[in-house]
Scaffold this motif. Structure first.
Motif, PDB file in Angstrom:
ATOM      1  N   TYR A 123      84.622  57.443  47.830  1.00 22.84           N
ATOM      2  CA  TYR A 123      85.410  57.474  48.398  1.00 22.84           C
ATOM      3  C   TYR A 123      83.711  57.514  49.766  1.00 22.84           C
ATOM      4  O   TYR A 123      83.027  58.018  50.022  1.00 22.84           O
ATOM      5  CB  TYR A 123      85.927  58.863  48.725  1.00 22.84           C
TER       6      TYR A 123
ATOM      7  N   GLU B  83      83.393  58.012  54.961  1.00 22.12           N
ATOM      8  CA  GLU B  83      83.811  57.911  55.770  1.00 22.12           C
ATOM      9  C   GLU B  83      82.934  57.602  57.378  1.00 22.12           C
ATOM     10  O   GLU B  83      81.914  56.998  56.791  1.00 22.12           O
ATOM     11  CB  GLU B  83      83.640  59.639  56.461  1.00 22.12           C
TER      12      GLU B  83
ATOM     13  N   ALA C  90      96.628  59.742  53.238  1.00 24.07           N
ATOM     14  CA  ALA C  90      96.051  59.495  52.515  1.00 24.07           C
ATOM     15  C   ALA C  90      95.770  58.822  50.556  1.00 24.07           C
ATOM     16  O   ALA C  90      95.390  58.266  50.052  1.00 24.07           O
ATOM     17  CB  ALA C  90      94.985  60.951  52.234  1.00 24.07           C
TER      18      ALA C  90
ATOM     19  N   CYS D 125      92.423  63.940  54.125  1.00 28.03           N
ATOM     20  CA  CYS D 125      91.674  62.483  53.020  1.00 28.03           C
ATOM     21  C   CYS D 125      90.766  63.331  51.843  1.00 28.03           C
ATOM     22  O   CYS D 125      90.516  62.774  50.780  1.00 28.03           O
ATOM     23  CB  CYS D 125      90.952  61.758  54.370  1.00 28.03           C
TER      24      CYS D 125
ATOM     25  N   VAL E 269      91.124  53.489  55.491  1.00 25.38           N
ATOM     26  CA  VAL E 269      92.170  54.412  55.340  1.00 25.38           C
ATOM     27  C   VAL E 269      92.302  54.611  57.028  1.00 25.38           C
ATOM     28  O   VAL E 269      91.422  55.312  57.327  1.00 25.38           O
ATOM     29  CB  VAL E 269      93.068  55.477  54.463  1.00 25.38           C
TER      30      VAL E 269
ATOM     31  N   ALA F  52      87.816  56.119  54.910  1.00 28.80           N
ATOM     32  CA  ALA F  52      88.411  56.469  56.099  1.00 28.80           C
ATOM     33  C   ALA F  52      87.473  56.871  57.010  1.00 28.80           C
ATOM     34  O   ALA F  52      86.593  56.771  57.666  1.00 28.80           O
ATOM     35  CB  ALA F  52      88.602  58.613  55.972  1.00 28.80           C
TER      36      ALA F  52
ATOM     37  N   SER G 230      98.899  63.202  57.800  1.00 30.17           N
ATOM     38  CA  SER G 230      97.180  62.821  57.436  1.00 30.17           C
ATOM     39  C   SER G 230      97.115  62.627  55.630  1.00 30.17           C
ATOM     40  O   SER G 230      96.778  61.837  54.686  1.00 30.17           O
ATOM     41  CB  SER G 230      96.511  63.907  57.789  1.00 30.17           C
ATOM     42  N   GLU G 231      98.195  63.742  55.279  1.00 30.32           N
ATOM     43  CA  GLU G 231      98.119  64.028  53.286  1.00 30.32           C
ATOM     44  C   GLU G 231      98.995  62.611  52.964  1.00 30.32           C
ATOM     45  O   GLU G 231      98.896  62.113  52.085  1.00 30.32           O
ATOM     46  CB  GLU G 231      98.385  64.962  53.441  1.00 30.32           C
TER      47      GLU G 231
END
Length: 373
Positions: free
Chosen positions: A234, A236, A187, A222, A257, A204, A183-184
């Motif tokens: 950023y 979500e 991201a 994220c 992402v 995200a 996941s990292e």
């Protein structure tokens, strides 16, 4: 005659005035966007997998264009079919050696015990990032304007981990695996891509309201990475709301992402909005290797009618090969190819059926070749 002229030349040169000294320039500035390194112009080997169905038709189109452009690449061709049990070892070795592959679509059998060769390639080569660029092409009418979305999808885990088993007859358990590391990693790739390509926002996509642990871990990763890129906005969005927003206001999205399954759905939806899967380029990228192919679903791979009429759309793979050229640090060739393809689409004279025309694959290729001249 030559011997007699040498003294005369020496005499003339000796009479010339000494050159004036050049003025000293302090702190010269020069704008450099790309500095070629020694060896950059050397031809690069590329593994070529024509694939199933229309694959050989569209990869053949790319070969024609590369040859006409005198692009510094050469292809190592391998025949791979989607119904094979595994990718031949020599194909894997070729990709590991060349580090780059161009691939037509591979049909994946539904059900049964045969696993997807596409997934095998991604796992074997650790191609952890799938990138699909969905954008409006000039001259191609669509319902929405100003669409330019990059969908970056985690490629190695999630629902595509392949961990399924039958607990008891009639009950199947399928495991969704999400890890902090992957996941990292995805991201960081998304934010780095946004930073390097002057993108303003990363979104995200998740379902953490239901899958609180799995998608929660993805979101947490994220958020941590986002703090390291304060210049990039950023936000979500829940995946079901994302799909609704995509078909109503797609221009609001920039870089997206996603975990594995959501990215597949979102990329195909965005591609349909921006002009169709036949014109969207894409690639699967890892730390050491990359495979470039049609960006969105290759559902038309097994379309027998397209194959018989030789009317498959080569645009997506041509644009993907431009991405490949840029990846290989041949930006001038990539720009030239992209410009030619966009010119053909804009003029509208040669288009395949999915874009509202009646042209064959070869007619589109010939138009692109003419635009290159």
């Amino acid at each position: 005659m030559a011997r007699r002229s040498i003294p005369v030349l020496k005499q003339l040169l000796s009479k010339q005035k000494p050159p004036l000294p050049r003025p000293t320039v302090l702190n010269p500035t020069r704008s450099v966007t790309y500095m070629p390194r020694p060896g950059d112009g050397a031809p690069r080997g590329v593994t070529l997998i024509p694939g199933d169905g229309i694959g050989p038709l569209v990869t053949g189109a790319v070969e024609q264009v590369m040859e006409t452009m005198h692009a510094p690449v050469y292809f190592e061709r391998y025949e791979v079919r989607g119904d094979m049990k595994k990718v031949p070892e020599e194909v894997i070795e070729s990709i590991k050696k060349n580090k780059v592959c161009l691939k037509g679509g591979l049909a994946t059998p539904m059900g049964g015990g045969i696993s997807s060769l596409n997934m095998q390639l991604r796992k074997e080569l650790d191609l952890y990032a799938s990138l699909v660029n969905c954008f409006n092409l000039p001259g191609l009418p669509t319902r929405h304007e100003n669409v330019d979305i990059v969908v970056i999808r985690e490629n190695t885990e999630g629902e595509y981990s392949g961990l399924e088993h039958e607990v008891v007859p009639g009950v199947v358990e399928s495991l969704k695996v999400i890890t902090k590391f992957c996941s990292e990693r995805i991201a960081k790739y998304a934010f780095e891509y946004a930073y390097l390509n002057n993108r303003k926002k990363v979104t995200a996509v998740h379902k953490a309201n239901i899958m609180k642990l799995a998608d929660g871990l993805f979101l947490e990763s994220c958020r941590e990475v986002a703090t390291k890129y304060p210049g990039i906005q950023y936000n979500e969005i829940i995946v079901d709301n994302c799909c609704m927003q995509l078909v109503s206001k797609p221009e609001q999205f920039d870089v997206m992402v996603t975990p594995n399954l959501y990215g597949n759905l979102v990329a195909n939806t965005a591609a349909g909005i921006a002009g169709g899967t036949g014109v969207m380029p894409g690639g699967n990228v890892g730390a050491d290797h990359a495979i470039f192919e049609q960006g969105a679903s290759a559902g038309n791979v097994g379309n027998e009618k397209l194959l018989e009429q030789k009317k498959a759309n080569p645009v997506a793979l041509l644009l993907s090969s431009a991405m490949m050229l840029r990846h290989l640090q041949f930006p001038s060739f990539a720009d030239r190819l992209e410009t030619a393809v966009k010119q053909v689409i804009s003029e509208g004279k040669y288009r395949t059926r999915d874009l509202g025309g009646h042209s064959t694959t070869q007619e589109v290729v010939d138009a692109v070749l003419a635009a290159l001249d």
